[in-house]
Design a protein around this motif. Structure first.
Motif, PDB file in Angstrom:
ATOM      1  N   ASN A   1       0.802  -0.995   0.328  1.00 25.89           N
ATOM      2  CA  ASN A   1       0.009  -0.052  -0.160  1.00 25.89           C
ATOM      3  C   ASN A   1       0.818   1.364   0.006  1.00 25.89           C
ATOM      4  O   ASN A   1       0.487   2.349   0.232  1.00 25.89           O
ATOM      5  N   GLY A   2       2.121   1.117  -0.377  1.00 29.47           N
ATOM      6  CA  GLY A   2       2.961   2.382  -0.378  1.00 29.47           C
ATOM      7  C   GLY A   2       3.774   2.429   1.047  1.00 29.47           C
ATOM      8  O   GLY A   2       4.534   3.455   0.989  1.00 29.47           O
ATOM      9  N   LYS A   3       3.549   1.595   1.845  1.00 28.73           N
ATOM     10  CA  LYS A   3       4.446   1.829   2.981  1.00 28.73           C
ATOM     11  C   LYS A   3       5.175   0.475   3.316  1.00 28.73           C
ATOM     12  O   LYS A   3       4.979  -0.791   3.038  1.00 28.73           O
ATOM     13  N   PHE A   4       6.220   0.786   4.138  1.00 24.01           N
ATOM     14  CA  PHE A   4       7.053  -0.447   4.488  1.00 24.01           C
ATOM     15  C   PHE A   4       6.392  -1.372   5.170  1.00 24.01           C
ATOM     16  O   PHE A   4       5.741  -1.267   6.087  1.00 24.01           O
ATOM     17  N   GLY A   5       6.659  -2.531   4.960  1.00 24.00           N
ATOM     18  CA  GLY A   5       6.041  -3.762   5.487  1.00 24.00           C
ATOM     19  C   GLY A   5       4.710  -4.315   5.264  1.00 24.00           C
ATOM     20  O   GLY A   5       4.013  -5.031   5.777  1.00 24.00           O
ATOM     21  N   SER A   6       4.355  -3.480   4.369  1.00 27.31           N
ATOM     22  CA  SER A   6       2.790  -3.723   3.796  1.00 27.31           C
ATOM     23  C   SER A   6       2.819  -4.691   2.527  1.00 27.31           C
ATOM     24  O   SER A   6       1.669  -4.898   1.773  1.00 27.31           O
ATOM     25  N   LEU A   7       3.574  -5.503   2.233  1.00 28.91           N
ATOM     26  CA  LEU A   7       3.705  -6.578   1.260  1.00 28.91           C
ATOM     27  C   LEU A   7       2.795  -7.880   1.190  1.00 28.91           C
ATOM     28  O   LEU A   7       2.416  -8.491   0.090  1.00 28.91           O
ATOM     29  N   TYR A   8       2.577  -8.135   2.600  1.00 34.18           N
ATOM     30  CA  TYR A   8       2.051  -9.644   2.686  1.00 34.18           C
ATOM     31  C   TYR A   8       0.669  -9.765   3.227  1.00 34.18           C
ATOM     32  O   TYR A   8       0.338  -8.850   4.116  1.00 34.18           O
ATOM     33  N   SER A   9      -0.015 -10.738   2.861  1.00 37.14           N
ATOM     34  CA  SER A   9      -1.487 -10.934   3.401  1.00 37.14           C
ATOM     35  C   SER A   9      -1.388 -11.564   4.818  1.00 37.14           C
ATOM     36  O   SER A   9      -2.433 -11.757   5.353  1.00 37.14           O
ATOM     37  N   LYS A  10      -0.241 -12.312   5.217  1.00 35.01           N
ATOM     38  CA  LYS A  10      -0.095 -12.873   6.348  1.00 35.01           C
ATOM     39  C   LYS A  10       1.001 -12.668   6.968  1.00 35.01           C
ATOM     40  O   LYS A  10       2.062 -12.344   6.310  1.00 35.01           O
ATOM     41  N   GLU A  11       1.404 -13.059   8.150  1.00 35.27           N
ATOM     42  CA  GLU A  11       2.599 -13.039   9.078  1.00 35.27           C
ATOM     43  C   GLU A  11       3.571 -14.211   8.487  1.00 35.27           C
ATOM     44  O   GLU A  11       3.186 -15.360   8.661  1.00 35.27           O
ATOM     45  N   TYR A  12       4.783 -13.957   7.840  1.00 36.79           N
ATOM     46  CA  TYR A  12       5.800 -15.073   7.831  1.00 36.79           C
ATOM     47  C   TYR A  12       6.931 -14.980   8.891  1.00 36.79           C
ATOM     48  O   TYR A  12       7.572 -16.370   8.740  1.00 36.79           O
ATOM     49  N   GLY A  13       6.832 -14.001   9.853  1.00 30.37           N
ATOM     50  CA  GLY A  13       7.747 -14.198  10.730  1.00 30.37           C
ATOM     51  C   GLY A  13       9.293 -13.968  10.407  1.00 30.37           C
ATOM     52  O   GLY A  13       9.539 -13.552   9.278  1.00 30.37           O
ATOM     53  N   ASN A  14      10.264 -14.549  10.830  1.00 27.14           N
ATOM     54  CA  ASN A  14      11.699 -14.205  10.554  1.00 27.14           C
ATOM     55  C   ASN A  14      12.218 -15.666   9.854  1.00 27.14           C
ATOM     56  O   ASN A  14      13.373 -15.883   9.970  1.00 27.14           O
ATOM     57  N   THR A  15      11.432 -16.375   9.355  1.00 28.34           N
ATOM     58  CA  THR A  15      11.797 -17.547   8.834  1.00 28.34           C
ATOM     59  C   THR A  15      12.203 -17.583   7.304  1.00 28.34           C
ATOM     60  O   THR A  15      12.430 -18.360   6.539  1.00 28.34           O
ATOM     61  N   ILE A  16      11.889 -16.205   6.863  1.00 23.07           N
ATOM     62  CA  ILE A  16      11.890 -16.072   5.539  1.00 23.07           C
ATOM     63  C   ILE A  16      13.187 -15.454   4.991  1.00 23.07           C
ATOM     64  O   ILE A  16      13.711 -14.568   5.864  1.00 23.07           O
ATOM     65  N   LEU A  17      13.656 -15.138   3.837  1.00 22.99           N
ATOM     66  CA  LEU A  17      14.537 -14.097   3.488  1.00 22.99           C
ATOM     67  C   LEU A  17      14.112 -12.747   3.505  1.00 22.99           C
ATOM     68  O   LEU A  17      12.913 -12.388   3.287  1.00 22.99           O
ATOM     69  N   ASP A  18      15.083 -11.919   3.964  1.00 20.19           N
ATOM     70  CA  ASP A  18      14.469 -10.417   4.177  1.00 20.19           C
ATOM     71  C   ASP A  18      13.536 -10.173   4.945  1.00 20.19           C
ATOM     72  O   ASP A  18      12.468  -9.631   4.511  1.00 20.19           O
ATOM     73  N   PRO A  19      13.241 -10.752   6.052  1.00 20.11           N
ATOM     74  CA  PRO A  19      11.978 -10.610   7.059  1.00 20.11           C
ATOM     75  C   PRO A  19      11.825  -9.268   7.409  1.00 20.11           C
ATOM     76  O   PRO A  19      12.710  -8.319   7.572  1.00 20.11           O
TER      77      PRO A  19
END
Length: 1003
Positions: free
Chosen positions: A66-84
């Motif tokens: 939505n134009g803001k940092f951290g607004s990319l995902y529809s759910k919480e992926y935690g810190n188990t992904i790349l570039d969390p």
């Protein structure tokens, strides 16, 4: 187990591998014309700012987030992904840490980076989509406007920061980059492409007042546009969302590469790969291993940045050893430069994914923890197309070349001419057949950058495989463990010429590998090449044939040895091509400036120059001849029509042996050219009525309306003098015994820029031929007839320049004509067959500045100097040859004379049937040439009939005996059809004979 397989296939079908993505990189669209690479440690200071946008519509599929940092995902992926998440200053600092580690490693400590990330997050005034250029557009105005808006806000919110102390500026923005498109994707058309906005781009895009932008400490503008991540959610075939994970590490590294002056090495027209995963500046490399770490830059990239200096191979070749860079110790060769010509060369390296034999050691950060993971080999979740077994932010890898597709020798083909011509437009690798930086793919299939469709329907882009490396056990079907002119791939220049390079017998994969290097073969072999250390341009080249070469740089005489090293120079020596003669181990070099005749004498140990001032300015010459009495003379022509001869060396008073009264009816003015056989001469004059005149050895006078560009002298089969003149109206005239034997206008053949010609005994049939290098290589008899199997066409259609040279190759028993194309390809053409000699062309790499020079050095040899002042010498035959025409003015002495041709191939028949034909046949144009040979001077009667037996044309001509003759039939008014031409010749002896030929006319 079955469930796992199903999930894997589902993921593959829906997400594809990283190679199934389409990369839409814009890169550095407008590089600055001046390279500004940094070469000292800690020399690059980076300032970065975080930018958000006004709210996007959540349902808008054209942008991610939505134009803001951290607004990319529809759910919480935690810190188990790349570039969390969270994507804050600490997160971007970790990526900058990776940037530091990468460049410190790949530069071997020669280059360091420091950085500052401003603590304030700037909010732009518009939505992200409003700053996004149209898809496939090259107009970056909208992105430039974002930079113009952001940086003043950053300045006002950080008044204590001195922007002018930084070199490079980065905008890290919310959202993903419009750099990766999934197969079938319809989204992200309004995301921002990642791009480097150079000083050149910003000035040309914004224009006007740029004061809002920060200037770096070099007084330049720049901004890199980089997203917070390339991670994005995509839907599988069930509609469920899955996360495609791609880090921005490679993207940041390549952006800094752009700032340092590296051009993009992918195809910037299509976005497709061009060097694959063998270097840095290619999308396949930038996003390999899910974008976590690119391979080390290619050797050419490192050379451009000043981080690598290759060892240059010499022409002796031999068995060479190359050590993998990360396993090398002092004294090891890690990079070899193998010259091809003045602009092209091979770079050869031993590339190893794990030179330290400790696996891939990956350091990454999750939350507050710094972790290390070691991979002994590629595996599920850690391979070039998927690295989702890693989590967090990767900050280091012990060997970045783990990202290359294999191990072994890599051969790079570098073409600096293409690079120099295309680097400003950032298009050096857009032509897949003529790349500036290219990988010679050992498997023999040029598939890097090619699109393929997998069995699952995915589009895959070739990025290089283990079979593209050179090593003994390579099992690719086309691999022969040999890289040469006739291998696959072939060792050829970008113009298709023979590189004369062979690399063979590559050893098996190891940190230290060997191979054999050789140049040329038993026929063609480069002898020497040298970049002349001069500021001007070489205009002429000559040789004594005994080891010394003489060239003019302006009016300065340069003396060079066989290696091209300049050993002496004489300023203000000559405005004419110097004439050279070796007498008893002494080189005499004659030149002239103004009214002063000069002779430079060189014995190899002693050097001296003598001068003689004339009462008139010199306008023709100098020419060195040996008189019938054995006296060596130097002759010149003057502005008032005098031809004078001086004793060579001493320049004593004029010798009288060749002085004659050849005053034509009109008053002579300047002598424009002078040719001689040592017994007599022909002189071409400017006349008092603005016309031009020639007097030949028999004191015959001929009139011309245009000045002569070149004059030459020979004798016909009866021993009569024949003078050949090329005039500025593009006409070749042949004169003898007071008459014009032939006038040939070259314009109709497309040779509108002919400036020279050679004479040569092309067929050993008692006739010398006139060999003209223009749009094509013409060989004309003294009657103007084209020689059998000529003209010779340049396969690329560029044509030839300068003067051809001619010699008899004793090994093959045929004359060869050597000519240079307008782009520097060197052809040797068999005078009998009219075909290129095997192994030719070779290439000098660029336009040749001066006509080449033939000489014997144990074998027939050739020397030339390119427009870029590179001096070359080659063997061009397996043994010495009989040199007919050695240089621009015939012989080194400049006399432009060739004696009577040999009668090796004697034609005894009066009018042989096999020598009667017409060309072209069929006739598509307006003219055809009816060719015939007669053994004695004859009257020729040609009657042409149609199939009904009606006479359609009657032609008559005078034919020269012992020569091929031609009569032109103009078919402009003739209908299409088949015609019969009856050629009847009546010799001076009364002998009569006829032949009939068939002519097809097609319109």
């Amino acid at each position: 187990m079955h469930k796992k397989i199903f999930l894997f296939l589902l993921s593959f079908l829906c997400l594809g591998s990283i190679t199934a993505q389409t990369f839409n990189l814009k890169g550095n669209m407008s590089p600055d014309p001046v390279f500004r690479g940094k070469k000292s440690p800690d020399s690059l200071k980076i300032l970065a700012v975080l930018v958000e946008f006004q709210d996007e519509k959540p349902e808008d599929p054209a942008t991610v987030g939505n134009g803001k940092f951290g607004s990319l995902y529809s759910k919480e992926y935690g810190n188990t992904i790349l570039d969390p998440l969270p994507h804050n200053v600490s997160y971007f600092s970790l990526h900058m840490k990776f940037l530091q580690n990468y460049f410190r490693s790949v530069s071997d400590g020669k280059f360091g980076i420091s950085y500052t990330i401003l603590p304030n997050t700037i909010t732009a005034s518009k939505r992200m989509r409003d700053y996004s250029p149209a898809v496939n557009s090259t107009d970056m105005t909208s992105l430039a406007s974002l930079a113009k808006e952001v940086w003043p806000l950053a300045k006002s919110q950080n008044p204590g920061v001195d922007f002018s102390q930084y070199d490079a500026f980065i905008i890290f923005h919310a959202g993903v980059g419009r750099d990766v498109t999934m197969p079938g994707s319809l989204g992200n058309e309004r995301d921002l492409p990642s791009v480097y906005l150079s000083d050149n781009m910003l000035r040309n895009t914004i224009g006007g007042d740029l004061s809002a932008l920060p200037l770096n400490r070099e007084g330049k503008y720049n901004t890199m546009i980089i997203p917070e991540t390339e991670n994005r959610e995509v839907e599988d075939i069930t509609g469920a969302k899955q996360l495609l994970q791609i880090s921005i590490n490679g993207l940041i590294v390549s952006s800094i590469g752009s700032h340092l002056g590296l051009p993009d090495l992918f195809d910037t027209n299509t976005g497709l790969s061009a060097i694959g995963r063998f270097g840095l500046m290619d999308g396949q490399a930038i996003f390999t291993y899910s974008g976590l770490f690119p391979p080390e830059p290619s050797p050419w990239e490192k050379m451009r940045l000043g981080w690598a200096a290759p060892v240059e191979a010499n022409l002796n070749g031999g068995t060479l050893s190359l050590t993998a860079l990360r396993a090398a110790v002092s004294g090891d060769t890690t990079l070899l430069k193998v010259p091809i010509n003045s602009t092209e060369y091979y770079l050869v390296e031993n590339r190893s994914r794990d030179a330290r034999k400790n696996g891939a050691v990956v350091t990454y950060v999750v939350g507050q923890d710094t972790l290390t993971k070691v991979f002994d080999k590629d595996t599920t979740g850690f391979s070039y197309d998927n690295a989702d077994s890693i989590k967090g932010v990767v900050i280091n890898v012990d060997e970045y070349d783990w990202a290359v597709p294999g191990n072994g020798i890599v051969i790079w083909h570098i073409d600096e001419k293409i690079i120099n011509e295309k680097i400003v437009s950032n298009t050096i690798n857009t032509d897949k057949f003529h790349r500036g930086v290219d990988v010679e793919e050992a498997d023999g299939i040029q598939d890097i950058g090619e699109k393929f469709t997998t069995v699952f329907g995915d589009q895959v882009v070739g990025e290089g495989t283990e079979f593209d490396f050179w090593y003994k056990s390579n099992s690719a079907p086309l691999y022969k463990n040999r890289f040469s002119f006739d291998s696959q791939p072939p060792a050829r220049t970008n113009t298709g010429a023979n590189s004369l390079v062979t690399m063979a017998d590559f050893s098996n994969i190891s940190n230290k590998m060997t191979f054999n290097l050789s140049y040329g073969d038993t026929v063609i072999k480069p002898l020497a090449y040298s970049k002349l250390p001069i500021g001007g341009k070489v205009s002429t080249l000559n040789t004594s044939g005994t080891g010394f070469f003489y060239a003019l740089e302006g009016a300065t005489l340069l003396q060079m040895g066989t290696s091209g090293v300049i050993t002496d120079s004489v300023p203000s020596f000559s405005t004419f091509k110097p004439a050279v003669l070796n007498v008893k181990s002494m080189d005499y070099v004659a030149g002239a400036v103004g009214n002063v005749l000069k002779v430079y004498m060189n014995s190899g140990t002693s050097k001296a120059t003598s001068e003689q001032a004339l009462t008139e300015n010199i306008t023709a010459g100098p020419v060195i001849v040996t008189s019938a009495a054995g006296q060596n003379l130097v002759a010149v022509g003057t502005e008032k029509g005098s031809v004078v001869f001086y004793a060579l060396g001493t320049l004593a008073s004029p010798a009288l042996s060749l002085v004659r009264d050849d005053t034509p009816a009109l008053t002579r003015l300047a002598v424009l050219s002078l040719v001689s056989d040592g017994t007599n001469y022909s002189a071409f004059y400017k006349m008092s009525d603005a016309s031009y005149g020639l007097t030949d050895p028999g004191l015959n006078i001929y009139s011309f309306t245009a000045p002569a560009l070149k004059t030459a002298l020979t004798r016909d089969k009866n021993g009569n003098y024949v003078t050949v003149v090329l005039t500025a109206d593009n006409e070749i005239s042949v004169v003898s015994k007071g008459e014009f034997l032939k006038r040939v206008n070259l314009t109709k053949a497309g040779d509108s820029a002919v400036t020279s010609f050679a004479l040569g005994d092309l067929k050993q049939n008692g006739e010398n031929y006139i060999i003209v290098s223009g749009k094509r290589l013409e060989a004309l008899s003294l009657t103007g007839a084209e020689a059998d199997n000529f003209p010779f066409e340049d396969p690329q259609g560029l044509g030839f320049s300068g003067c051809p040279v001619v010699f008899y190759n004793n090994e093959i028993g045929a004359t060869e004509v050597v000519a240079v194309t307008r782009d520097g390809r060197i052809f040797a053409v068999n005078g009998t067959t009219g075909k290129a000699v095997k192994g030719f062309p070779v290439s000098s790499g660029e336009t040749v500045a001066a006509s080449p020079v033939l000489f014997n050095a144990g074998r027939a040899s050739l020397a030339l100097v390119t427009a870029g002042n590179t001096f070359f010498t080659y063997y061009i035959a397996s043994q010495e040859g009989d040199i007919y025409w050695a240089s621009e003015n015939g012989s080194p002495a400049g006399a432009s004379f060739i004696p009577q041709a040999k009668y090796t191939n004697v034609q005894t028949a009066f009018m042989p049937k096999e020598r009667a034909y017409n060309w072209p046949n069929p006739v598509y144009g307006t003219e055809t040439n009816i060719r015939y040979f007669v053994s004695e001077d004859s009257k020729v009667d040609i009657r042409i009939f149609d199939l009904a037996g009606d006479l359609v044309a009657h032609l008559t001509d005078n034919a020269r005996g012992g020569l091929d003759n031609e009569t032109v039939w103009n078919v402009s008014d003739v209908q299409s059809g088949v015609y019969f031409a009856r050629i009847e010749a009546t010799g001076n002896s009364g002998k009569t004979e006829n032949n009939t030929i068939k002519i097809a006319v097609i319109k």
